[in-house]
Scaffold this motif. Sequence first.
Motif, PDB file in Angstrom:
ATOM      1  N   TRP A 168       0.812  -1.213   0.000  1.00 55.66           N
ATOM      2  CA  TRP A 168       0.000   0.000   0.000  1.00 55.66           C
ATOM      3  C   TRP A 168       0.847   1.265   0.000  1.00 55.66           C
ATOM      4  O   TRP A 168       0.423   2.319  -0.474  1.00 55.66           O
ATOM      5  CB  TRP A 168      -0.979   0.021   1.180  1.00 55.66           C
ATOM      6  CG  TRP A 168      -0.353   0.068   2.550  1.00 55.66           C
ATOM      7  CD1 TRP A 168      -0.134  -0.981   3.379  1.00 55.66           C
ATOM      8  CD2 TRP A 168       0.111   1.224   3.264  1.00 55.66           C
ATOM      9  NE1 TRP A 168       0.451  -0.575   4.561  1.00 55.66           N
ATOM     10  CE2 TRP A 168       0.603   0.787   4.507  1.00 55.66           C
ATOM     11  CE3 TRP A 168       0.172   2.577   2.978  1.00 55.66           C
ATOM     12  CZ2 TRP A 168       1.150   1.653   5.458  1.00 55.66           C
ATOM     13  CZ3 TRP A 168       0.705   3.455   3.927  1.00 55.66           C
ATOM     14  CH2 TRP A 168       1.181   2.980   5.143  1.00 55.66           C
ATOM     15  N   TRP A 169       2.079   1.164   0.522  1.00 56.53           N
ATOM     16  CA  TRP A 169       2.896   2.362   0.681  1.00 56.53           C
ATOM     17  C   TRP A 169       3.232   3.005  -0.670  1.00 56.53           C
ATOM     18  O   TRP A 169       3.169   4.245  -0.814  1.00 56.53           O
ATOM     19  CB  TRP A 169       4.180   2.036   1.440  1.00 56.53           C
ATOM     20  CG  TRP A 169       5.108   3.225   1.498  1.00 56.53           C
ATOM     21  CD1 TRP A 169       6.302   3.383   0.863  1.00 56.53           C
ATOM     22  CD2 TRP A 169       4.869   4.454   2.205  1.00 56.53           C
ATOM     23  NE1 TRP A 169       6.833   4.625   1.119  1.00 56.53           N
ATOM     24  CE2 TRP A 169       5.966   5.304   1.950  1.00 56.53           C
ATOM     25  CE3 TRP A 169       3.844   4.928   3.016  1.00 56.53           C
ATOM     26  CZ2 TRP A 169       6.073   6.590   2.474  1.00 56.53           C
ATOM     27  CZ3 TRP A 169       3.940   6.212   3.541  1.00 56.53           C
ATOM     28  CH2 TRP A 169       5.048   7.024   3.271  1.00 56.53           C
ATOM     29  N   ARG A 197      -8.118   4.380  -0.533  1.00 53.57           N
ATOM     30  CA  ARG A 197      -7.759   4.206  -1.953  1.00 53.57           C
ATOM     31  C   ARG A 197      -6.414   3.496  -2.084  1.00 53.57           C
ATOM     32  O   ARG A 197      -6.218   2.654  -2.962  1.00 53.57           O
ATOM     33  CB  ARG A 197      -7.732   5.569  -2.661  1.00 53.57           C
ATOM     34  CG  ARG A 197      -9.124   6.088  -3.010  1.00 53.57           C
ATOM     35  CD  ARG A 197      -9.052   7.164  -4.085  1.00 53.57           C
ATOM     36  NE  ARG A 197      -8.477   8.391  -3.581  1.00 53.57           N
ATOM     37  CZ  ARG A 197      -9.161   9.318  -2.907  1.00 53.57           C
ATOM     38  NH1 ARG A 197     -10.452   9.127  -2.673  1.00 53.57           N
ATOM     39  NH2 ARG A 197      -8.575  10.407  -2.471  1.00 53.57           N
ATOM     40  N   ALA A 198      -5.469   3.831  -1.213  1.00 53.91           N
ATOM     41  CA  ALA A 198      -4.152   3.177  -1.256  1.00 53.91           C
ATOM     42  C   ALA A 198      -4.288   1.696  -0.908  1.00 53.91           C
ATOM     43  O   ALA A 198      -3.648   0.834  -1.525  1.00 53.91           O
ATOM     44  CB  ALA A 198      -3.191   3.869  -0.294  1.00 53.91           C
ATOM     45  N   ALA A 201      -5.827  -0.044  -3.917  1.00 56.77           N
ATOM     46  CA  ALA A 201      -4.900  -0.114  -5.059  1.00 56.77           C
ATOM     47  C   ALA A 201      -3.809  -1.153  -4.839  1.00 56.77           C
ATOM     48  O   ALA A 201      -3.235  -1.669  -5.805  1.00 56.77           O
ATOM     49  CB  ALA A 201      -4.276   1.263  -5.308  1.00 56.77           C
ATOM     50  N   SER A 202      -3.515  -1.484  -3.607  1.00 56.83           N
ATOM     51  CA  SER A 202      -2.435  -2.439  -3.329  1.00 56.83           C
ATOM     52  C   SER A 202      -2.770  -3.838  -3.832  1.00 56.83           C
ATOM     53  O   SER A 202      -1.875  -4.633  -4.134  1.00 56.83           O
ATOM     54  CB  SER A 202      -2.164  -2.486  -1.823  1.00 56.83           C
ATOM     55  OG  SER A 202      -3.221  -3.183  -1.165  1.00 56.83           O
ATOM     56  N   GLY A 203      -4.047  -4.154  -3.901  1.00 58.39           N
ATOM     57  CA  GLY A 203      -4.451  -5.486  -4.319  1.00 58.39           C
ATOM     58  C   GLY A 203      -4.210  -6.533  -3.236  1.00 58.39           C
ATOM     59  O   GLY A 203      -4.351  -7.731  -3.498  1.00 58.39           O
ATOM     60  N   CYS A 204      -3.839  -6.098  -2.056  1.00 60.37           N
ATOM     61  CA  CYS A 204      -3.558  -7.020  -0.940  1.00 60.37           C
ATOM     62  C   CYS A 204      -4.681  -6.912   0.080  1.00 60.37           C
ATOM     63  O   CYS A 204      -4.988  -5.812   0.546  1.00 60.37           O
ATOM     64  CB  CYS A 204      -2.206  -6.667  -0.314  1.00 60.37           C
ATOM     65  SG  CYS A 204      -1.935  -7.456   1.293  1.00 60.37           S
ATOM     66  N   SER A 210      -3.023  -3.228   7.735  1.00 61.74           N
ATOM     67  CA  SER A 210      -1.715  -2.616   7.984  1.00 61.74           C
ATOM     68  C   SER A 210      -1.852  -1.097   8.145  1.00 61.74           C
ATOM     69  O   SER A 210      -1.256  -0.498   9.041  1.00 61.74           O
ATOM     70  CB  SER A 210      -0.775  -2.940   6.811  1.00 61.74           C
ATOM     71  OG  SER A 210       0.400  -2.168   6.882  1.00 61.74           O
ATOM     72  N   ILE A 211      -2.666  -0.497   7.267  1.00 60.66           N
ATOM     73  CA  ILE A 211      -2.879   0.961   7.357  1.00 60.66           C
ATOM     74  C   ILE A 211      -3.576   1.310   8.669  1.00 60.66           C
ATOM     75  O   ILE A 211      -3.207   2.264   9.355  1.00 60.66           O
ATOM     76  CB  ILE A 211      -3.702   1.447   6.146  1.00 60.66           C
ATOM     77  CG1 ILE A 211      -2.860   1.341   4.871  1.00 60.66           C
ATOM     78  CG2 ILE A 211      -4.179   2.874   6.351  1.00 60.66           C
ATOM     79  CD1 ILE A 211      -3.621   1.671   3.608  1.00 60.66           C
TER      80      ILE A 211
END
Length: 232
Positions: A168-169, A197-198, A201-204, A210-211
């Motif tokens: 995500w980072w 959104r992040a 977008a990571s697809g994980c 984690s965020i």
Amino acid sequence: MLSLPQPTVASSPNVPVVPMTENGPVLEIILRHIYPYPDPPIDTLDELVQVLEVARKYDFTSVIDRLRRRLVAAQFLEACPLRVYAIASRYDLDDEAKLASRATLSAGLDQLPVHDDLKSMSGFAYHRLLQLHKQRAPDALALLELPDDVRCMSCNGRRDTVDHPPRWWAHYEEAAKEELLARPTSDVVCSLPFLQRAAFASGCERCAGSILSSFWFFDQLRQKIDALPATV
Ligand SMILES: [Zn+2]
């Protein structure tokens, strides 16, 4: 001692008439500010500038002070921060110019509409505003550093990925850079929709967690961005 000018022919024998160049609505607002009644509404910046001009002409200090407060009311500051900055600069209202310059950060200088008020702003005043934006953006970007202990259980679950930043980072950093260059404040980059959104977008599927567990980092990031110089 000053004496009021008198017309050659009075409209009424008992009521002296003083010719003035200002129009009736503007004079009414001025007079209602002087009389001990609640201040009349001022709905537009055009109106406020006209009244301020007359108040300055006749040196109505108390009216000027109240108009200064009105100039930086949320009604104008949030909708037209660049116009408020231009007006404040034009009349050397330093405190109001500072407040307005701060408000332009959230709006993004390129996004703000151009208005005739800007014609009356000095190149010096605009240069100071540009410098504020140009300096704050890289200073805010420099704060985008992920601490080593922020990880994702899935992204960092293998030995060869344990030292990598969570997926995500990269998405967050790219979007945050773009956002901070346009609007160098913490308003958007630390907001939940932006973080979501992040994560997406990571697809994980674990990156959202984690965020969420990294909120302390975003809290610190917000404080650091907010601590940067924010006014001209
Ligand atoms: Zn992940």
